[in-house]
Write a protein that holds these residues in place. Structure first.
Motif, mmCIF file in Angstrom:
data_model
loop_
_atom_site.group_PDB
_atom_site.id
_atom_site.type_symbol
_atom_site.label_atom_id
_atom_site.label_comp_id
_atom_site.label_asym_id
_atom_site.label_seq_id
_atom_site.Cartn_x
_atom_site.Cartn_y
_atom_site.Cartn_z
ATOM 1 N N LEU A 276 0.829 -1.210 0.000
ATOM 2 C CA LEU A 276 0.000 0.000 0.000
ATOM 3 C C LEU A 276 0.861 1.257 0.000
ATOM 4 O O LEU A 276 0.586 2.208 -0.737
ATOM 5 N N ALA A 277 1.894 1.269 0.808
ATOM 6 C CA ALA A 277 2.781 2.434 0.881
ATOM 7 C C ALA A 277 3.416 2.725 -0.475
ATOM 8 O O ALA A 277 3.628 3.883 -0.838
ATOM 9 N N GLU A 278 3.714 1.665 -1.222
ATOM 10 C CA GLU A 278 4.333 1.811 -2.546
ATOM 11 C C GLU A 278 3.305 1.934 -3.665
ATOM 12 O O GLU A 278 3.679 2.110 -4.823
ATOM 13 N N GLU A 279 2.024 1.749 -3.324
ATOM 14 C CA GLU A 279 0.960 1.683 -4.324
ATOM 15 C C GLU A 279 1.259 0.607 -5.361
ATOM 16 O O GLU A 279 1.081 0.782 -6.563
ATOM 17 N N ALA A 280 1.737 -0.522 -4.864
ATOM 18 C CA ALA A 280 2.092 -1.647 -5.728
ATOM 19 C C ALA A 280 0.845 -2.269 -6.342
ATOM 20 O O ALA A 280 -0.244 -2.214 -5.762
ATOM 21 N N SER A 281 1.023 -2.874 -7.482
ATOM 22 C CA SER A 281 -0.107 -3.529 -8.138
ATOM 23 C C SER A 281 -0.540 -4.760 -7.337
ATOM 24 O O SER A 281 0.251 -5.343 -6.590
ATOM 25 N N LEU A 282 -1.787 -5.133 -7.522
ATOM 26 C CA LEU A 282 -2.296 -6.329 -6.844
ATOM 27 C C LEU A 282 -1.516 -7.573 -7.251
ATOM 28 O O LEU A 282 -1.175 -8.404 -6.414
ATOM 29 N N ARG A 283 -1.233 -7.716 -8.523
ATOM 30 C CA ARG A 283 -0.553 -8.929 -8.989
ATOM 31 C C ARG A 283 0.886 -9.006 -8.468
ATOM 32 O O ARG A 283 1.360 -10.064 -8.105
ATOM 33 N N ARG A 284 1.567 -7.870 -8.422
ATOM 34 C CA ARG A 284 2.929 -7.868 -7.864
ATOM 35 C C ARG A 284 2.893 -8.228 -6.379
ATOM 36 O O ARG A 284 3.716 -9.005 -5.892
#
Length: 174
Positions: free
Chosen positions: A127-135
């Motif tokens: 969440l902090a990185e706004e990473a993709s769901l798949r990653r």
């Protein structure tokens, strides 16, 4: 039940979009209840929903993982299902709930899935990185149950909703 998205592709209020004569959220909720699960809806403060108990997630950031994190922090291990997944079955949700450890129904699809508090550090970092769901899913490395992909299909656009309605109508014909 995750219902905190904005529903931009569907034109807003995804959980309330009419599907088979009812709000879209009703089918996955019914499947969860039939599986014997305590259904809890997680949504943003201003999300339009039918009269349901709701765990309000933070307004920001806007990311599907916000609901998972909020639910894990309040309820512990859970089976997360999106409000736009009308094809999930009680059997699939029960299999996820009874699985020993984190699991997803279909490879590379985060929902429905079983999530556990031990995953919170990875989820919070994503969440902090706004990473993709798949990653993020690849980092979590959950077991894959191998369910049919059709059971986890989401309805994200008016066209997908209309096509799903037609398929239901055709299936109901003798």
């Amino acid at each position: 039940m995750l219902a905190g998205g904005r529903g931009r592709r569907l034109g807003g209020a995804k959980a309330l979009a009419t599907f088979s004569g009812e709000p879209l959220i009703k089918r996955p909720l019914a499947a969860a209840r039939a599986a014997g699960l305590d259904a809890v809806v997680v949504a943003k403060p201003d999300t339009a929903l039918p009269d349901l108990p709701v765990l309000v997630e933070p307004a920001e950031p806007t990311h599907p993982l916000v609901g998972v994190v909020a639910a894990l922090e309040h309820h512990g291990a859970l089976v997360a299902v999106a409000c736009d997944q009308p094809w999930v079955t009680p059997e699939l949700l029960r299999a996820l709930a009874e699985h020993d450890g984190p699991a997803i129904a279909v490879a590379d699809e985060p929902f429905p899935g079983r999530y556990e508090p031990s995953q919170l550090p990875v989820l919070r970092a994503a969440l902090a990185e706004e990473a993709s769901l798949r990653r993020t899913l690849a980092q979590l490395a959950p077991a894959v149950l191998g369910a049919p992909a059709a059971l986890v299909r989401s309805l994200n656009t008016p066209e997908e909703l209309a096509a799903a309605e037609r398929a239901l109508d055709e299936a109901a014909r003798p």
